[in-house]
Design a protein around this motif. Structure first.
Motif, PDB file in Angstrom:
ATOM      1  N   GLY A  60      -7.903   3.035  -7.729  1.00 54.36           N
ATOM      2  CA  GLY A  60      -6.334   1.971  -7.887  1.00 54.36           C
ATOM      3  C   GLY A  60      -6.196   1.067  -9.382  1.00 54.36           C
ATOM      4  O   GLY A  60      -8.016   0.770  -9.708  1.00 54.36           O
ATOM      5  N   ASP A  61      -6.034   1.851 -10.526  1.00 54.51           N
ATOM      6  CA  ASP A  61      -6.163   0.832 -11.779  1.00 54.51           C
ATOM      7  C   ASP A  61      -4.768  -0.322 -10.752  1.00 54.51           C
ATOM      8  O   ASP A  61      -3.456  -0.298 -11.352  1.00 54.51           O
ATOM      9  N   VAL A  62      -5.416  -1.754 -11.384  1.00 56.40           N
ATOM     10  CA  VAL A  62      -4.250  -2.771 -11.067  1.00 56.40           C
ATOM     11  C   VAL A  62      -3.396  -2.728 -12.323  1.00 56.40           C
ATOM     12  O   VAL A  62      -3.976  -2.848 -13.617  1.00 56.40           O
ATOM     13  N   TYR A  96     -11.504   6.233 -20.026  1.00 61.50           N
ATOM     14  CA  TYR A  96     -11.908   5.280 -20.623  1.00 61.50           C
ATOM     15  C   TYR A  96      -9.918   5.086 -20.650  1.00 61.50           C
ATOM     16  O   TYR A  96      -9.659   5.997 -19.063  1.00 61.50           O
ATOM     17  N   GLY A  97      -9.410   3.893 -21.386  1.00 64.37           N
ATOM     18  CA  GLY A  97      -7.739   3.369 -20.863  1.00 64.37           C
ATOM     19  C   GLY A  97      -7.789   3.316 -19.258  1.00 64.37           C
ATOM     20  O   GLY A  97      -6.916   3.193 -18.927  1.00 64.37           O
ATOM     21  N   LEU A  98      -8.812   2.330 -19.072  1.00 68.24           N
ATOM     22  CA  LEU A  98      -8.247   1.994 -17.718  1.00 68.24           C
ATOM     23  C   LEU A  98      -8.519   0.075 -17.719  1.00 68.24           C
ATOM     24  O   LEU A  98      -9.126   0.077 -18.333  1.00 68.24           O
ATOM     25  N   GLU A 151       1.688  -0.661 -10.658  1.00 67.87           N
ATOM     26  CA  GLU A 151       0.553   0.201 -10.219  1.00 67.87           C
ATOM     27  C   GLU A 151       0.240   1.574  -9.881  1.00 67.87           C
ATOM     28  O   GLU A 151       1.090   2.105  -9.901  1.00 67.87           O
ATOM     29  N   GLU A 152      -1.044   1.949 -10.545  1.00 71.74           N
ATOM     30  CA  GLU A 152      -1.579   3.273 -10.479  1.00 71.74           C
ATOM     31  C   GLU A 152      -2.596   3.669  -9.877  1.00 71.74           C
ATOM     32  O   GLU A 152      -3.590   3.036  -9.498  1.00 71.74           O
ATOM     33  N   ILE A 153      -2.525   5.299  -9.154  1.00 66.84           N
ATOM     34  CA  ILE A 153      -3.343   5.954  -8.332  1.00 66.84           C
ATOM     35  C   ILE A 153      -3.595   6.623  -9.670  1.00 66.84           C
ATOM     36  O   ILE A 153      -2.818   7.924  -9.750  1.00 66.84           O
ATOM     37  N   ASP A 154      -4.673   6.716  -9.927  1.00 62.97           N
ATOM     38  CA  ASP A 154      -5.662   7.574 -11.137  1.00 62.97           C
ATOM     39  C   ASP A 154      -6.716   8.883 -10.038  1.00 62.97           C
ATOM     40  O   ASP A 154      -7.099   8.271  -9.628  1.00 62.97           O
ATOM     41  N   VAL A 155      -6.675  10.148 -10.057  1.00 65.73           N
ATOM     42  CA  VAL A 155      -7.851  11.265 -10.234  1.00 65.73           C
ATOM     43  C   VAL A 155      -8.774  11.581 -11.088  1.00 65.73           C
ATOM     44  O   VAL A 155      -7.733  11.878 -12.450  1.00 65.73           O
ATOM     45  N   GLU A 187       1.215   1.696 -19.327  1.00 69.87           N
ATOM     46  CA  GLU A 187       0.995   1.023 -17.549  1.00 69.87           C
ATOM     47  C   GLU A 187       1.033   1.672 -17.268  1.00 69.87           C
ATOM     48  O   GLU A 187       2.814   2.261 -16.914  1.00 69.87           O
ATOM     49  N   GLY A 188       1.110   2.803 -16.157  1.00 67.58           N
ATOM     50  CA  GLY A 188       1.135   4.021 -14.862  1.00 67.58           C
ATOM     51  C   GLY A 188       2.051   4.217 -16.327  1.00 67.58           C
ATOM     52  O   GLY A 188       1.158   4.949 -17.145  1.00 67.58           O
ATOM     53  N   LYS A 189       3.193   4.906 -15.706  1.00 63.49           N
ATOM     54  CA  LYS A 189       3.778   6.640 -16.439  1.00 63.49           C
ATOM     55  C   LYS A 189       4.395   5.614 -17.814  1.00 63.49           C
ATOM     56  O   LYS A 189       5.265   6.525 -18.692  1.00 63.49           O
ATOM     57  N   ASN A 249      -8.563  10.085 -20.641  1.00 63.90           N
ATOM     58  CA  ASN A 249      -7.640   8.487 -21.548  1.00 63.90           C
ATOM     59  C   ASN A 249      -6.584   8.717 -20.314  1.00 63.90           C
ATOM     60  O   ASN A 249      -6.072   9.193 -20.570  1.00 63.90           O
ATOM     61  N   TYR A 250      -6.927   7.716 -19.736  1.00 63.09           N
ATOM     62  CA  TYR A 250      -5.674   6.806 -18.854  1.00 63.09           C
ATOM     63  C   TYR A 250      -5.045   6.232 -19.326  1.00 63.09           C
ATOM     64  O   TYR A 250      -4.262   5.667 -18.656  1.00 63.09           O
ATOM     65  N   GLY A 251      -5.034   5.913 -20.714  1.00 62.24           N
ATOM     66  CA  GLY A 251      -3.348   5.329 -21.338  1.00 62.24           C
ATOM     67  C   GLY A 251      -3.984   4.184 -21.553  1.00 62.24           C
ATOM     68  O   GLY A 251      -2.336   3.565 -23.002  1.00 62.24           O
ATOM     69  N   TRP A 252      -4.671   2.678 -20.910  1.00 59.17           N
ATOM     70  CA  TRP A 252      -4.064   1.830 -21.082  1.00 59.17           C
ATOM     71  C   TRP A 252      -4.637   1.426 -22.631  1.00 59.17           C
ATOM     72  O   TRP A 252      -6.018   1.643 -22.213  1.00 59.17           O
ATOM     73  N   ASN A 253      -4.311   0.475 -23.458  1.00 58.50           N
ATOM     74  CA  ASN A 253      -2.529   0.108 -23.217  1.00 58.50           C
ATOM     75  C   ASN A 253      -1.764  -0.105 -23.105  1.00 58.50           C
ATOM     76  O   ASN A 253      -0.742  -0.061 -23.629  1.00 58.50           O
TER      77      ASN A 253
HETATM   78 CA   LIG Z   1      -3.055   4.634 -17.321  1.00 57.85          CA
END
Ligand SMILES: [Ca+2]
Length: 388
Positions: free
Chosen positions: A253-255, A233-235, A261-265, A278-280, A271-275
């Motif tokens: 690839g998360d727009v 989540y967080g995408l 713009e970011e690339i995630d594994v 944004e990116g790092k 939890n990929y952070g959004w919102n």
């Molecule tokens: Ca992210």
């Protein structure tokens, strides 16, 4: 100062010596038409093959068609496999029929899955279909079995990549539902399927659902409104994602919104952070204590592009210099990049090609060869340039 240098210098040497023996520079590439005699497709967004021994390619056109054609470089026409245009009502630029996946056992059961947008009410739909019993180049439109529908507040950020993992489960990416900055807070809410990557079992049923929940899903227990389908989540809007066939890693690839713009594994429960991010980079609000976010492995800003299109970790035979390289692009700028981790886990990066076509998606065939799908309607492949 001399003392400082004497410590740092051997460390640098160590890094270089660990990286160089197995790693030559990532080569630059050029694009060429893969099927030069095919008429252009209308807004093609995806291409895939069933593992059924026929070698056929299937191309998804955003307005609502799936086309099929034989794997022949000189093929001159395709035919309509499925027409969903009466269901897809395309109102927004990002709506329509956006992806499809063949069941791993398609050869025996004829099942495939399509992710599309529908209107009145505005929603996305994931459905199972079956091939015609009499014509392998025709789907049976009356076979539709809806797996889920998700209400969509806006017309953009629909995610859509639909693909089977090595575990036999179906992974689906959903965007945050649109608007600016995730106004509904979907990224961090475990009570909605929006802004997630889902993992479901199309071969079983859990409770009243038309699909099963794998018992090792990170939120499989559910409760309190938490959705057990969630894998990560967080995408914000994972338009394209893929599995590395060798490692099983899921690359996405998360727009981004306005800047990154970011690339995630993707890992289970991540939890990929959004919102919050944004990116790092910080985006909105303060991160509560105890919330762990996973940074992208790579991000790029507006100096390089506007809208990331995730690709594939290359594992084919035709481009040996790109073995193990994750290849991706920017939809708006057309630039194509490659990244890979060295044995010492440092990230290697190269701009592979600058070109003007809008790259809508990448595709991979059963042999691991890579294709690019451009909005000029054509399918392309890559050639390595001589290393410089
Ligand atoms: Ca992210």
């Amino acid at each position: 100062m001399r003392y400082g240098h004497s410590l740092v210098y051997p460390l640098l040497l160590l890094c270089v010596s660990a990286d160089t023996p197995a790693q030559s520079p990532i080569p630059r590439v050029q694009m060429k038409s893969a099927f030069p005699n095919l008429p252009p497709f209308e807004r093609p967004v995806w291409m895939t093959q069933p593992d059924d021994g026929t070698g056929r390619f299937f191309v998804v056109e955003q307005p609502g068609w799936i086309h099929v054609f034989p794997n022949d470089r000189n093929v001159a026409k395709s035919q309509v496999f499925l027409d969903l245009t009466r269901k897809t009502g395309v109102v927004h630029n990002e709506e329509g029929l956006l992806c499809m996946a063949f069941h791993p056992d398609y050869k025996n059961n004829g099942k495939f899955y399509a992710y599309y947008c529908a209107q009145k009410p505005r929603r996305t739909v994931l459905s199972e279909f079956q091939v015609s019993k009499t014509d392998p180049n025709k789907a049976d439109p009356s076979s539709e079995r809806i797996l889920f529908e998700v209400a969509q507040p806006d017309g953009n950020h629909k995610g859509s990549t639909t693909l089977f993992g090595r575990d036999g489960y179906l992974y689906v990416s959903l965007g945050d539902g649109g608007g600016w900055g995730d106004p509904h807070g979907n990224g961090q809410s475990l009570k909605t399927l929006l802004a997630k990557i889902l993992r479901i079992d199309v071969n079983s049923r859990t409770g009243g659902r038309p699909y099963g929940i794998p018992i090792d899903n990170p939120f499989a227990v559910g409760g309190g409104g938490v959705r057990p389908e969630i894998w990560a989540y967080g995408l914000r809007n994972v338009w394209r994602m893929s599995f590395d066939r060798k490692t099983g890693e899921l690359w996405a690839g998360d727009v981004g919104q306005d800047a990154w713009e970011e690339i995630d594994v993707i890992v289970k429960g991540g939890n990929y952070g959004w919102n919050y991010r944004e990116g790092k980079h910080p985006f909105k609000g303060n991160l509560p204590a105890g919330v762990q976010l996973i940074d992208p492995v790579y991000d790029y800003g507006r100096g390089s592009g506007v809208c990331v299109v995730g690709g594939y970790v290359y594992c084919g035979k035709k481009l040996p210099g790109l073995e193990g390289v994750y290849i991706f692009a920017d939809y708006v700028m057309g630039t194509i990049w490659g990244i890979r981790f060295s044995p010492a886990k440092t990230l290697q990066y190269r701009e592979l090609l600058r070109q003007p076509k809008n790259i809508a998606s990448f595709a991979e065939d059963l042999d691991g060869e890579l294709y690019l799908i451009a909005f000029d309607g054509k399918i392309y492949e890559l050639e390595e340039m001589v290393a410089k």
